[in-house]
Motif scaffolding. Structure first.
Motif, PDB file in Angstrom:
ATOM      1  N   GLN A  48     -26.502 -35.913  31.577  1.00 36.33           N
ATOM      2  CA  GLN A  48     -27.147 -34.769  30.940  1.00 36.33           C
ATOM      3  C   GLN A  48     -26.907 -33.539  31.792  1.00 36.33           C
ATOM      4  O   GLN A  48     -27.111 -33.565  33.012  1.00 36.33           O
ATOM      5  CB  GLN A  48     -28.647 -35.017  30.786  1.00 36.33           C
ATOM      6  CG  GLN A  48     -29.422 -33.854  30.183  1.00 36.33           C
ATOM      7  CD  GLN A  48     -30.912 -34.141  30.087  1.00 36.33           C
ATOM      8  OE1 GLN A  48     -31.343 -35.289  30.084  1.00 36.33           O
ATOM      9  NE2 GLN A  48     -31.707 -33.085  29.993  1.00 36.33           N
ATOM     10  N   PRO A 100     -35.456 -31.604  24.685  1.00 36.40           N
ATOM     11  CA  PRO A 100     -34.645 -32.825  24.578  1.00 36.40           C
ATOM     12  C   PRO A 100     -34.973 -33.635  23.342  1.00 36.40           C
ATOM     13  O   PRO A 100     -34.189 -34.498  22.942  1.00 36.40           O
ATOM     14  CB  PRO A 100     -35.016 -33.597  25.850  1.00 36.40           C
ATOM     15  CG  PRO A 100     -36.392 -33.126  26.193  1.00 36.40           C
ATOM     16  CD  PRO A 100     -36.415 -31.677  25.799  1.00 36.40           C
TER      17      PRO A 100
ATOM     18  N   PHE B  34     -39.003 -41.232  17.305  1.00 38.63           N
ATOM     19  CA  PHE B  34     -37.979 -40.772  16.379  1.00 38.63           C
ATOM     20  C   PHE B  34     -37.385 -41.945  15.608  1.00 38.63           C
ATOM     21  O   PHE B  34     -37.362 -43.078  16.093  1.00 38.63           O
ATOM     22  CB  PHE B  34     -36.802 -40.118  17.139  1.00 38.63           C
ATOM     23  CG  PHE B  34     -37.204 -39.114  18.173  1.00 38.63           C
ATOM     24  CD1 PHE B  34     -37.553 -39.523  19.455  1.00 38.63           C
ATOM     25  CD2 PHE B  34     -37.224 -37.767  17.885  1.00 38.63           C
ATOM     26  CE1 PHE B  34     -37.920 -38.604  20.433  1.00 38.63           C
ATOM     27  CE2 PHE B  34     -37.583 -36.838  18.848  1.00 38.63           C
ATOM     28  CZ  PHE B  34     -37.933 -37.259  20.118  1.00 38.63           C
ATOM     29  N   PHE B  51     -44.540 -36.196  16.967  1.00 39.32           N
ATOM     30  CA  PHE B  51     -44.882 -35.612  18.263  1.00 39.32           C
ATOM     31  C   PHE B  51     -46.381 -35.741  18.506  1.00 39.32           C
ATOM     32  O   PHE B  51     -46.817 -36.140  19.580  1.00 39.32           O
ATOM     33  CB  PHE B  51     -44.479 -34.128  18.308  1.00 39.32           C
ATOM     34  CG  PHE B  51     -42.992 -33.901  18.405  1.00 39.32           C
ATOM     35  CD1 PHE B  51     -42.464 -32.621  18.347  1.00 39.32           C
ATOM     36  CD2 PHE B  51     -42.102 -34.960  18.539  1.00 39.32           C
ATOM     37  CE1 PHE B  51     -41.094 -32.401  18.437  1.00 39.32           C
ATOM     38  CE2 PHE B  51     -40.731 -34.761  18.619  1.00 39.32           C
ATOM     39  CZ  PHE B  51     -40.232 -33.461  18.573  1.00 39.32           C
ATOM     40  N   ASN B  94     -39.036 -40.726  23.643  1.00 38.40           N
ATOM     41  CA  ASN B  94     -38.917 -40.056  24.928  1.00 38.40           C
ATOM     42  C   ASN B  94     -40.308 -39.672  25.415  1.00 38.40           C
ATOM     43  O   ASN B  94     -41.244 -39.538  24.622  1.00 38.40           O
ATOM     44  CB  ASN B  94     -37.950 -38.870  24.895  1.00 38.40           C
ATOM     45  CG  ASN B  94     -38.564 -37.565  24.448  1.00 38.40           C
ATOM     46  OD1 ASN B  94     -39.411 -37.523  23.569  1.00 38.40           O
ATOM     47  ND2 ASN B  94     -38.119 -36.476  25.052  1.00 38.40           N
ATOM     48  N   SER B  98     -41.878 -33.631  29.536  1.00 43.49           N
ATOM     49  CA  SER B  98     -40.859 -33.411  30.554  1.00 43.49           C
ATOM     50  C   SER B  98     -39.611 -32.846  29.909  1.00 43.49           C
ATOM     51  O   SER B  98     -39.059 -33.448  29.001  1.00 43.49           O
ATOM     52  CB  SER B  98     -40.515 -34.718  31.272  1.00 43.49           C
ATOM     53  OG  SER B  98     -39.372 -34.533  32.089  1.00 43.49           O
ATOM     54  N   SER B  99     -39.180 -31.714  30.401  1.00 45.12           N
ATOM     55  CA  SER B  99     -37.996 -31.098  29.799  1.00 45.12           C
ATOM     56  C   SER B  99     -36.731 -31.890  30.089  1.00 45.12           C
ATOM     57  O   SER B  99     -35.717 -31.711  29.442  1.00 45.12           O
ATOM     58  CB  SER B  99     -37.838 -29.667  30.315  1.00 45.12           C
ATOM     59  OG  SER B  99     -37.649 -29.674  31.725  1.00 45.12           O
ATOM     60  N   ALA B 100     -36.803 -32.766  31.081  1.00 46.78           N
ATOM     61  CA  ALA B 100     -35.618 -33.559  31.420  1.00 46.78           C
ATOM     62  C   ALA B 100     -35.732 -34.980  30.902  1.00 46.78           C
ATOM     63  O   ALA B 100     -34.883 -35.806  31.210  1.00 46.78           O
ATOM     64  CB  ALA B 100     -35.420 -33.577  32.929  1.00 46.78           C
ATOM     65  N   SER B 101     -36.745 -35.257  30.107  1.00 47.36           N
ATOM     66  CA  SER B 101     -36.965 -36.628  29.656  1.00 47.36           C
ATOM     67  C   SER B 101     -35.904 -37.050  28.655  1.00 47.36           C
ATOM     68  O   SER B 101     -35.713 -36.392  27.634  1.00 47.36           O
ATOM     69  CB  SER B 101     -38.349 -36.736  29.015  1.00 47.36           C
ATOM     70  OG  SER B 101     -38.525 -38.004  28.459  1.00 47.36           O
ATOM     71  N   LYS B 102     -35.247 -38.142  28.952  1.00 48.85           N
ATOM     72  CA  LYS B 102     -34.177 -38.563  28.061  1.00 48.85           C
ATOM     73  C   LYS B 102     -34.717 -39.410  26.925  1.00 48.85           C
ATOM     74  O   LYS B 102     -35.770 -40.026  27.010  1.00 48.85           O
ATOM     75  CB  LYS B 102     -33.122 -39.336  28.840  1.00 48.85           C
ATOM     76  CG  LYS B 102     -33.604 -40.593  29.541  1.00 48.85           C
ATOM     77  CD  LYS B 102     -32.489 -41.165  30.390  1.00 48.85           C
ATOM     78  CE  LYS B 102     -32.922 -42.405  31.142  1.00 48.85           C
ATOM     79  NZ  LYS B 102     -31.850 -42.879  32.044  1.00 48.85           N
ATOM     80  N   ILE B 103     -33.955 -39.443  25.833  1.00 52.88           N
ATOM     81  CA  ILE B 103     -34.295 -40.260  24.674  1.00 52.88           C
ATOM     82  C   ILE B 103     -33.732 -41.653  24.894  1.00 52.88           C
ATOM     83  O   ILE B 103     -32.561 -41.817  25.227  1.00 52.88           O
ATOM     84  CB  ILE B 103     -33.741 -39.635  23.385  1.00 52.88           C
ATOM     85  CG1 ILE B 103     -34.464 -38.307  23.100  1.00 52.88           C
ATOM     86  CG2 ILE B 103     -33.906 -40.591  22.213  1.00 52.88           C
ATOM     87  CD1 ILE B 103     -33.987 -37.621  21.828  1.00 52.88           C
ATOM     88  N   PHE B 105     -32.942 -45.169  23.061  1.00 51.95           N
ATOM     89  CA  PHE B 105     -32.710 -45.694  21.721  1.00 51.95           C
ATOM     90  C   PHE B 105     -32.885 -47.209  21.684  1.00 51.95           C
ATOM     91  O   PHE B 105     -32.580 -47.904  22.655  1.00 51.95           O
ATOM     92  CB  PHE B 105     -31.291 -45.369  21.261  1.00 51.95           C
ATOM     93  CG  PHE B 105     -31.057 -43.930  20.920  1.00 51.95           C
ATOM     94  CD1 PHE B 105     -30.751 -43.010  21.904  1.00 51.95           C
ATOM     95  CD2 PHE B 105     -31.162 -43.494  19.605  1.00 51.95           C
ATOM     96  CE1 PHE B 105     -30.538 -41.673  21.590  1.00 51.95           C
ATOM     97  CE2 PHE B 105     -30.944 -42.171  19.277  1.00 51.95           C
ATOM     98  CZ  PHE B 105     -30.634 -41.252  20.283  1.00 51.95           C
ATOM     99  N   GLY B 106     -33.328 -47.698  20.536  1.00 44.24           N
ATOM    100  CA  GLY B 106     -33.293 -49.127  20.285  1.00 44.24           C
ATOM    101  C   GLY B 106     -31.886 -49.561  19.927  1.00 44.24           C
ATOM    102  O   GLY B 106     -30.975 -48.737  19.822  1.00 44.24           O
TER     103      GLY B 106
END
Lengths: 114, 115
Positions: A48, A100, B34, B51, B94, B98-103, B105-106
């Protein structure tokens, strides 16, 4: 409607060769993501970027993979040397900084390593 | 660490049947949830998201999902599927805030609709 562009769409290479993928995010999106999607699995984040800086590359196999976003716009992901297990779809996504949760995905590059 | 489980790998339904795809997540904090869809030959695209607020969220094309916090679940539903719903569906999560929090996925559920 703006889209994330990726090229090439398909790439066939032999193991031990070098490959490179390119991504152009949506204009104004400061955050860029590279994902790898192995067949039958969900996308997994490789790296990222926030502008030109790497924010997270914890899942990037750094012995063979590298990524750069020199001017904070488009990005290149490189694999050298490619291995059979690298065969996958490589997805690029982008988002506004600090968002994100709202990522837009490109069409991906499907890599086959022979 | 966050994780997402989708228990159905491949679901086959006839047109007009009702759909429910299971999704469970593992995370101790507050999350965004999501559902993404990938139609054959197309980009991964967002179907719906949760959200906060009403735990029943509605997305595009008649899909909805319900967040049940006590069960750590976010199942996707549609009352009557169409052949055009044939696609792969991914649940994702996610960490909120946190602005850096990654998603995360299943592994995805492939949905095949018989015409």
């Amino acid at each position: 409607e703006a889209e994330v562009a990726q090229s090439p769409r398909y790439k066939i290479t032999e193991k031990s060769q070098a490959v490179a993928f390119w991504c152009d995010p949506i204009s104004g999106h400061a955050t860029l993501y590279w994902y790898r999607q192995i067949l039958g699995q969900g996308p997994e984040l490789l790296v990222q970027f926030q502008d030109e800086s790497v924010v997270d590359d914890s899942q990037l196999p750094k012995d063979r993979f590298s990524a750069e976003r020199l001017k904070g716009v488009d990005s290149t992901l490189k694999i050298q040397p490619a291995e059979l297990g690298d065969s996958a779809m490589y997805l690029c996504a982008s988002s506004f900084a600090g968002s994100p949760e709202t990522q837009y995905f490109g069409p991906g590059t499907r890599l086959l390593v022979l | 660490a966050q994780s997402v489980s989708q228990h159905n790998h491949h679901v086959i339904l006839s047109e007009a049947a009702s759909l429910e795809l299971g999704c469970n997540y593992s995370y101790g904090g507050t999350v965004n949830l999501f559902w993404y869809v990938q139609y054959p030959g197309q980009h991964l695209q967002l179907l719906l998201k949760y959200f906060s607020g009403d735990p029943l969220v509605k997305g595009i094309k008649g899909f909805e999902a319900e967040f049940i916090k006590s069960k750590f679940s976010f199942n996707l539903r549609k009352p009557s599927v169409q052949w055009s719903d044939t696609a792969e569906y991914f649940c994702a999560v996610n960490a909120r805030g946190s602005s850096a929090s990654k998603i995360i996925f299943g592994s995805g559920t492939r949905l095949s609709i018989r015409p």
